[in-house]
Design a protein around this motif. Structure first.
Motif, PDB file in Angstrom:
ATOM      1  N   ASP A 172       0.860  -1.182   0.000  1.00 16.47           N
ATOM      2  CA  ASP A 172       0.000   0.000   0.000  1.00 16.47           C
ATOM      3  C   ASP A 172       0.896   1.231   0.000  1.00 16.47           C
ATOM      4  O   ASP A 172       2.094   1.131  -0.259  1.00 16.47           O
ATOM      5  N   GLY A 173       0.349   2.391   0.307  1.00 13.68           N
ATOM      6  CA  GLY A 173       1.102   3.630   0.189  1.00 13.68           C
ATOM      7  C   GLY A 173       2.261   3.803   1.148  1.00 13.68           C
ATOM      8  O   GLY A 173       3.131   4.649   0.927  1.00 13.68           O
ATOM      9  N   ASP A 174       2.324   3.010   2.230  1.00 15.89           N
ATOM     10  CA  ASP A 174       3.442   3.152   3.168  1.00 15.89           C
ATOM     11  C   ASP A 174       4.121   1.831   3.512  1.00 15.89           C
ATOM     12  O   ASP A 174       4.937   1.766   4.416  1.00 15.89           O
TER      13      ASP A 174
ATOM     14  N   ARG B  24       7.976  -0.840   6.466  1.00 18.44           N
ATOM     15  CA  ARG B  24       6.953   0.190   6.721  1.00 18.44           C
ATOM     16  C   ARG B  24       7.669   1.527   6.758  1.00 18.44           C
ATOM     17  O   ARG B  24       8.606   1.713   7.536  1.00 18.44           O
ATOM     18  N   ILE B  25       7.279   2.452   5.886  1.00 20.24           N
ATOM     19  CA  ILE B  25       7.901   3.775   5.860  1.00 20.24           C
ATOM     20  C   ILE B  25       7.529   4.473   7.170  1.00 20.24           C
ATOM     21  O   ILE B  25       6.354   4.712   7.458  1.00 20.24           O
TER      22      ILE B  25
ATOM     23  N   ALA C 280      -0.089  11.462   1.632  1.00 26.74           N
ATOM     24  CA  ALA C 280       0.310  10.963   2.944  1.00 26.74           C
ATOM     25  C   ALA C 280       0.313  12.124   3.925  1.00 26.74           C
ATOM     26  O   ALA C 280       0.297  13.290   3.526  1.00 26.74           O
ATOM     27  N   ARG C 281       0.354  11.767   5.221  1.00 23.70           N
ATOM     28  CA  ARG C 281       0.529  12.746   6.294  1.00 23.70           C
ATOM     29  C   ARG C 281       1.771  12.362   7.075  1.00 23.70           C
ATOM     30  O   ARG C 281       2.110  11.181   7.148  1.00 23.70           O
ATOM     31  N   PRO C 282       2.418  13.332   7.702  1.00 21.97           N
ATOM     32  CA  PRO C 282       3.517  12.952   8.607  1.00 21.97           C
ATOM     33  C   PRO C 282       2.968  12.072   9.725  1.00 21.97           C
ATOM     34  O   PRO C 282       1.885  12.332  10.254  1.00 21.97           O
ATOM     35  N   TYR C 283       3.693  11.020  10.063  1.00 19.54           N
ATOM     36  CA  TYR C 283       3.255  10.113  11.126  1.00 19.54           C
ATOM     37  C   TYR C 283       3.564  10.741  12.475  1.00 19.54           C
ATOM     38  O   TYR C 283       4.683  11.117  12.757  1.00 19.54           O
ATOM     39  N   ARG C 284       2.549  10.849  13.333  1.00 19.70           N
ATOM     40  CA  ARG C 284       2.681  11.505  14.634  1.00 19.70           C
ATOM     41  C   ARG C 284       2.455  10.544  15.799  1.00 19.70           C
ATOM     42  O   ARG C 284       2.008  10.954  16.858  1.00 19.70           O
TER      43      ARG C 284
END
Length: 184
Positions: free
Chosen positions: A87-89, A99-100, A172-176
Motif C-alpha cells: 500500500d502507500g506506506d 513500513r515507511i 500521505a501525512r507525517p506520522y505523529r
C-alpha cells in the motif's frame, strides 16, 4: 515397622523417620537444590549476563544505509513478496517487509470510505513509481520493527525522502505516533 508417632503426623509434615527410627526433616521437592545445582545455576546466570551485555556489540545494526541494488517493484496481490508494494506506506524488498516510518497513508484493505479508497490506491501507485525511479536507500530509526513485524525505515530514492514526496503531493501525512482517519 512404622514409628508410633507416624500415625499422628500429617501427610504434609516437614518431618519424617528414617529406617533406624531417627527423626529427619523432609526437604521440599520444589525448593531443594544441591550444591551442584546451585553452582550450575550461578554459572548459567553469570554466562547469560555476560552474553547479554556483549550482544549489542556482536550484532550488526538493523540496516546499513547503503543503496539497495536497483529492483523492479510490482504490486503485492496476496501474502508476502519480493520487491512489491502493499500500500502507500508498506512494501517488500528482497523478502523483507518495510513500513515507511515517517508517514501515514490512507488504508486500502479495507478502506473506510470511498475517498480513503481512492487516495489509498493513488498513494500505492505513486509509491511503486517512486521505488522504480532510482536507487532505494533504507535508514534505520530508533525502533527496528512495528507491532506487525514490519521493519520501520526512512526511505529515500536517489537521496530524496519518499515520505516527504508523498506528503507534498497530498497522498500521505507525517506520522505523529498514531493513525488518523481519512474519511470526512
Amino acid at each position: 515397622m512404622k514409628h508410633p508417632l507416624d500415625l499422628h503426623r500429617s501427610r504434609r509434615s516437614w518431618y519424617g523417620w528414617n529406617q533406624e527410627g531417627a527423626l529427619l526433616r523432609r526437604r521440599s521437592a520444589r525448593f531443594s537444590f544441591g550444591r551442584n545445582e546451585l553452582a550450575g545455576m550461578l554459572l548459567a546466570g553469570i554466562v547469560g549476563g555476560l552474553a547479554w551485555t556483549m550482544l549489542p556489540a556482536a550484532m550488526p545494526g538493523p540496516v546499513d544505509p547503503a543503496p539497495v541494488p536497483r529492483a523492479n517493484f510490482g504490486f503485492c496481490h496476496s501474502g508476502g513478496g519480493t520487491n512489491c508494494v502493499v500500500d502507500g506506506d508498506t512494501f517488500w524488498i528482497a523478502g523483507v517487509k518495510i513500513r515507511i516510518a515517517d508517514i501515514d497513508t490512507p488504508e486500502t484493505h479495507p478502506a473506510r470510505c470511498p475517498e480513503e479508497a481512492r487516495l489509498g490506491a493513488a498513494a500505492t501507485q505513486r509509491l511503486q513509481a517512486l521505488l522504480n525511479s532510482g536507487a532505494v536507500t533504507l535508514h534505520a530509526i530508533d525502533r527496528d520493527t512495528d507491532r506487525y513485524g514490519r521493519k520501520l525505515r526512512l526511505v529515500e530514492v536517489d537521496g530524496r525522502g519518499v515520505g516527504d514526496t508523498l506528503v507534498a503531493e497530498g497522498l500521505a501525512r507525517p506520522y505523529r505516533g498514531r493513525r488518523t482517519g481519512w474519511c470526512g
